[in-house]
Structures are given as C-alpha cells and as structure tokens.
Motif scaffolding. Structure first.
Motif, PDB file in Angstrom:
ATOM      1  N   ASP A 130       0.822  -1.209   0.000  1.00 12.95           N
ATOM      2  CA  ASP A 130       0.000   0.000   0.000  1.00 12.95           C
ATOM      3  C   ASP A 130       0.859   1.264   0.000  1.00 12.95           C
ATOM      4  O   ASP A 130       0.638   2.181  -0.805  1.00 12.95           O
ATOM      5  CB  ASP A 130      -0.911  -0.014   1.234  1.00 12.95           C
ATOM      6  N   ARG A 163       2.758   2.278  -3.209  1.00 14.96           N
ATOM      7  CA  ARG A 163       1.951   2.943  -4.238  1.00 14.96           C
ATOM      8  C   ARG A 163       1.923   4.455  -4.000  1.00 14.96           C
ATOM      9  O   ARG A 163       1.981   5.250  -4.932  1.00 14.96           O
ATOM     10  CB  ARG A 163       0.506   2.416  -4.212  1.00 14.96           C
ATOM     11  N   THR A 216     -13.309  -0.650  -1.643  1.00 14.67           N
ATOM     12  CA  THR A 216     -14.128  -1.793  -2.076  1.00 14.67           C
ATOM     13  C   THR A 216     -13.600  -3.114  -1.539  1.00 14.67           C
ATOM     14  O   THR A 216     -14.167  -4.166  -1.841  1.00 14.67           O
ATOM     15  CB  THR A 216     -14.181  -1.863  -3.607  1.00 14.67           C
ATOM     16  N   LYS A 217     -12.519  -3.062  -0.768  1.00 11.06           N
ATOM     17  CA  LYS A 217     -11.897  -4.305  -0.295  1.00 11.06           C
ATOM     18  C   LYS A 217     -11.924  -4.391   1.229  1.00 11.06           C
ATOM     19  O   LYS A 217     -11.751  -3.398   1.929  1.00 11.06           O
ATOM     20  CB  LYS A 217     -10.448  -4.394  -0.790  1.00 11.06           C
ATOM     21  N   ARG A 273      -7.955   3.566   1.758  1.00  7.74           N
ATOM     22  CA  ARG A 273      -7.492   3.730   0.370  1.00  7.74           C
ATOM     23  C   ARG A 273      -7.976   2.593  -0.530  1.00  7.74           C
ATOM     24  O   ARG A 273      -7.756   2.649  -1.749  1.00  7.74           O
ATOM     25  CB  ARG A 273      -5.963   3.833   0.328  1.00  7.74           C
ATOM     26  N   ASN A 274      -8.573   1.587   0.069  1.00  5.35           N
ATOM     27  CA  ASN A 274      -9.099   0.444  -0.695  1.00  5.35           C
ATOM     28  C   ASN A 274     -10.576   0.253  -0.326  1.00  5.35           C
ATOM     29  O   ASN A 274     -10.959  -0.757   0.291  1.00  5.35           O
ATOM     30  CB  ASN A 274      -8.304  -0.816  -0.373  1.00  5.35           C
ATOM     31  N   MET A 328      -4.867   2.263   5.158  1.00  2.00           N
ATOM     32  CA  MET A 328      -4.764   1.288   4.064  1.00  2.00           C
ATOM     33  C   MET A 328      -6.164   0.821   3.660  1.00  2.00           C
ATOM     34  O   MET A 328      -6.480   0.747   2.463  1.00  2.00           O
ATOM     35  CB  MET A 328      -3.907   0.105   4.496  1.00  2.00           C
ATOM     36  N   ASP A 342      -9.827  -9.466   2.079  1.00  2.00           N
ATOM     37  CA  ASP A 342      -9.505  -9.371   0.643  1.00  2.00           C
ATOM     38  C   ASP A 342      -8.028  -9.016   0.451  1.00  2.00           C
ATOM     39  O   ASP A 342      -7.336  -9.605  -0.397  1.00  2.00           O
ATOM     40  CB  ASP A 342     -10.363  -8.305  -0.036  1.00  2.00           C
ATOM     41  N   LEU A 343      -7.560  -8.024   1.211  1.00  2.00           N
ATOM     42  CA  LEU A 343      -6.160  -7.606   1.098  1.00  2.00           C
ATOM     43  C   LEU A 343      -5.213  -8.721   1.520  1.00  2.00           C
ATOM     44  O   LEU A 343      -4.151  -8.918   0.920  1.00  2.00           O
ATOM     45  CB  LEU A 343      -5.921  -6.352   1.950  1.00  2.00           C
TER      46      LEU A 343
END
Length: 499
Positions: free
Chosen positions: A287, A290, A378-379, A375-376, A372, A383-384
């Motif tokens: 994460d 990025r 939909t997850k 920033r995600n 983290m 999932d991560l």
C-alpha cells in the motif's frame, strides 16, 4: 558516595534495604529487564538512574530526559527511584506520568529532550520490570550503550552532579493523541475491535480510534495490572483468539490489539483470521509503495520471505533489507538507510519521514492499517490478505533457556547447521540452500521453506519461527527438524506455545 550494587540479596533483611541489588543479566542487548525484588530492588533502580546519568555525561548528551511508566502495580515506584538516581547525576527530568512507550519517545520531540527512560516490562509477565532508554532521538540504546551502562552501574563508579531537577507534565497523553489524530481523515466508516489486554493502551487506544471516526468495540480495555485474562501481547495466541472471537461476534471490519506498553499492534481481519504481523507488513509495504514510489523497507530475520519474493513489490522495484530482530536494531537500520518503514514479526513497526518520526508506535501502526483500508474502499481486510501469495507460517515460539547460556546454545546450533551445509548433509530431503547468520541462524531449503533460531533479547528464552511457501506440512516438517537440532542441547526447555 552511593553504594556499589551486588548480584544477590536476601529479601526482608537490613542488607536488602541498604544495598543496591542489580543482577547483571538484566542488562540486555537493547534495553533492561529484571524480575523486580528478586533481581532488582529500589536501591538498584536508583543505581541504574545514577549510571544512566553518568553515561549521558560520558556521551556528551544534553542532561534533559523524558520519563514515564506503564500500568503495573510497582512501575510508578520504580520510576521515582530511577528519577532520584538521575537527579543525583544532574539530570533535568520531565515526567509524563502513566504512559505508553511511544508517548515517551514522542516526548523527546515535543518537550525537546535528548534522552528518554521509559519504565516498562512491555509484554513480559507480571513480576518483570525494565527500562527502555535512549539519548539520541529517535533511536534507543543498542549493545554498545547497554554494555557501557552495565559497566558503570555494576562498578559503582558514578558521576554525581548538581543541577538535577524534576518537572511533572500534566495531561501529556492528550498532546500525544492530538498529534496522532491531526492528519488522519478517514472517509470510510470502520468498525474496529480495540483489544488492550487490560494493559496501558486501554487508556489511550480506544479514545484515538474514536477520534478518527471509527466505531469502537472495546475488548479488555479496563486497566488491570493483574492481567486477568491473558498477558497483553499481540503475538500470544490467547490474545489473538480473543480478538478473533470478538470480531466475529461484533461483525467488525478489523481487530487491532496492543501490547502492554503500546509500541506494538496485532491484527485480525473481518473474518476473524489472525494475521501475523509480518504479513501485515507486506500488505502495508504494498500500500505505502503505491503512495511513496521507490520506497525502501527494513524487516527482521523472523519475517516472511514475501518481502523478497512478492511479485507486486518486485514489480514496483521495492527494496527490502533483512536485519537483526529487536526494536533498537530495526529502528537504527531504518534511520541509517532512510527507509520509509521497518517491520518486525513481533508487531514493532517503525514509520519514518514523512509518515512518522522513526520510532515504534502501536497506535500509529493502527492508523496506518486503517488508512490502508480507507485507500481500498471496495476491499475488506480479508480481501487484502487473500491477495498475498500463500505461505504457511508459525507464530513466534519460545522454548525456555537461561539467560546465562542461551547465546552459547544459539552459537552451537549455528555451527551445527554450518557443518551440515558444508558436509552436504540432507536436511528436509535435500541440501541446505542458504544460511543467514546476522541474528541467530535462519536455514532455508530448496523449496523456500525456512526455520529460524535466535536468542530472545529480553527473556530467558530462545525464539523459533518457521515458514513454507510450499505447504503447511512442509512448515511443520521444518519445525520438527529444527526442534530436533535444538534438543541436542539439554539446556533447552519447554515451549510457551507451538504449532
């Protein structure tokens, strides 16, 4: 002149009340830990304070120090005895009161103090005490400083000086929480289990999580120095299982668990799966790299091999340095290399500029985990986790081994593996592919399965960790093979937990 310490004293005697008791083994690689009353008395703590003040004189460090104490029944009295010794050495002490270790590190910056001395036994069982020390923010003492401090204290050659003073800093905890919360803006509503094991973090972590917009599900947040359910240690499976049960019961998005002095954080995902801290480190490295291109990380030798083999990190050109286990070692390495962050399997995470100040802070780690997830959007946490390449790893396992012999045992085990490699002896069905001996010995075979043996830096124990990218069966085979080599040494006792 303050008396010279002795190594043994009988309690409830005149000598015990008039002579410093300081057992030499309490001076460890990067901090100090003793069984209070059995290995250290209050006069011994005064001697430690005098010794630390003397060392600050030797180092040419400013004689200004921040101190605090954790929530154990005896920690406040130990801190005040330490302060007495420090003041006798001419040190100006700023006392932040009941605190987390990262609060004391923050105080070095906030109060402009060069030095720190945090009274805590961290995750050690009740009966233990200790001090985490430093004189150059944000790093803490390592073997060189600890060895010199040991020499000063045990020799009784102190430098007493005038000019010492004491100041109590009111409401410092709020200043610490204000600093953590000021730049966090979560857009995602998250339900979070805050597990504190009845340790000091219970006074601060739930409040912080609420301030940044989380719905907080408290778990064992009431301060209770008897630790009635389990020791506050997010590497301990008892604590992780309790967190997992609470996550499933409450339907939380994530469970966050903090150790006794708040410098470590453990994580359970939304399905109640316990994620070992090194895997959390890989997820954060993905994460953060990025957001911060060309990021560099430091990890300890107990950590998963994914930091070197994960295709996503490789594709982004992320560089990772494997280094010695221990908060002082990783903290120094992060700062020496200018790394963005450092991760230990124990849950000590170190976030450097621009996302931290370089020291380990479990509450800051929690915020980075939440960011983290933010920033995600939909997850889920699971999932991560599922997106990582699959490996099978063990928790940190610790067979008992006396402080006086544990390093010798690790040396023997290291030499045994070196000879096996040199002689081409079959190990787990083939030759040993690689040995890493920067901190104990990490032995790797052809399919990437590895096992580590090292000496614990803060308890009379060894440390054993195993992992396999091939299968759970191979991971278990590695554990039994490593344990078989360990059992060649009669000094090695029972494990605290095994797979």
């Amino acid at each position: 002149m303050f008396p010279k310490p002795v190594a043994e004293l009988k309690p409830n005697t005149f000598a015990y009340e008039t002579t410093p008791l300081v057992k030499a083994t309490g001076f460890r690689e990067y901090d100090a830990r003793w069984l209070f009353e059995k290995e250290l008395n209050l006069m011994g703590v005064q001697a430690l304070g005098l010794g630390l003040g003397t060392l600050l004189h030797e180092m040419g460090a400013p004689l200004e120090l921040a101190t605090g104490h954790d929530y154990r029944s005896y920690s406040a009295s130990i801190k005040l005895a330490l302060v007495t010794g420090l003041m006798a050495a001419g040190v100006k002490v700023q006392d932040i009161g009941l605190a987390l270790s990262p609060m004391a590190y923050f105080a070095q910056f906030e109060l402009d103090c060069a030095a720190v001395a945090m009274v805590t036994a961290s995750h050690n069982d009740n009966g233990w005490t200790g001090v985490k020390m430093g004189a150059q923010r944000p790093v803490t003492f390592g073997p060189v400083e600890m060895t010199r401090l040991k020499e000063i204290v045990l020799s009784g050659k102190y430098r007493e000086a005038s000019g010492g003073s004491y100041h109590y800093v009111e409401n410092f905890g709020q200043r610490y929480l204000d600093d953590l919360a000021k730049n966090v803006k979560l857009t995602r509503k998250l339900k979070v289990v805050a597990a504190c094991g009845n340790g000091t973090a219970g006074a601060f972590a739930p409040q912080l999580l609420g301030r940044v917009g989380c719905e907080v599900v408290p778990l064992d947040v009431e301060l209770d120095y008897t630790f009635p359910r389990y020791n506050p240690n997010p590497e301990d499976m008892h604590m992780l299982h309790a967190m997992a049960d609470k996550v499933r019961e409450s339907g939380a998005d994530v469970g966050l668990g903090f150790d006794g002095d708040g410098d470590r954080c453990g994580v359970v995902d939304n399905k109640g799966e316990e994620i070992f801290a090194d895997k959390i480190g890989v997820m954060l490295a993905r994460d953060l790299s990025r957001v911060h291109p060309d990021a560099r990380f430091v990890v300890d030798v107990k950590s998963t091999g994914l930091f070197a083999t994960d295709p996503e990190l490789i594709g982004r050109g992320v560089k990772t340095d494997y280094w010695k286990t221990g908060h002082s070692y990783i903290k120094r390495r992060v700062n020496e290399l200018g790394a963005l962050a450092g991760f230990e399997k124990s849950g000590h995470f170190f976030f450097n500029k621009p996302i931290g100040r370089g020291y380990d802070d479990g509450l800051l780690t929690a915020l980075h985990v939440l960011e983290m997830l933010d920033r995600n959007p939909t997850k889920s946490m699971s999932d991560l986790y599922a997106a990582l390449p699959k490996t099978w790893g063990s928790p940190t396992m610790a067979p008992h081994c006396a402080d006086e012999i544990k390093y010798t045992v690790v040396d023997r085990v290291t030499e045994r593996f070196k000879k096996m490699q040199a002689d081409g002896v079959s190990f787990l069905g083939g030759p040993i592919r690689d040995l890493v001996t920067v901190n104990g010995v990490r032995v790797t075979v052809g399919d990437g399965t590895w096992g580590l043996v090292r000496a614990s830096s803060n308890k009379p124990e060894l440390v054993v960790v195993v992992e396999s990218p091939a299968s759970e069966a191979r991971m278990r085979e590695m554990f039994h093979a490593v344990d078989k080599v360990l059992r060649e040494n009669p000094e090695v006792g029972a494990y605290n937990q095994t797979i």
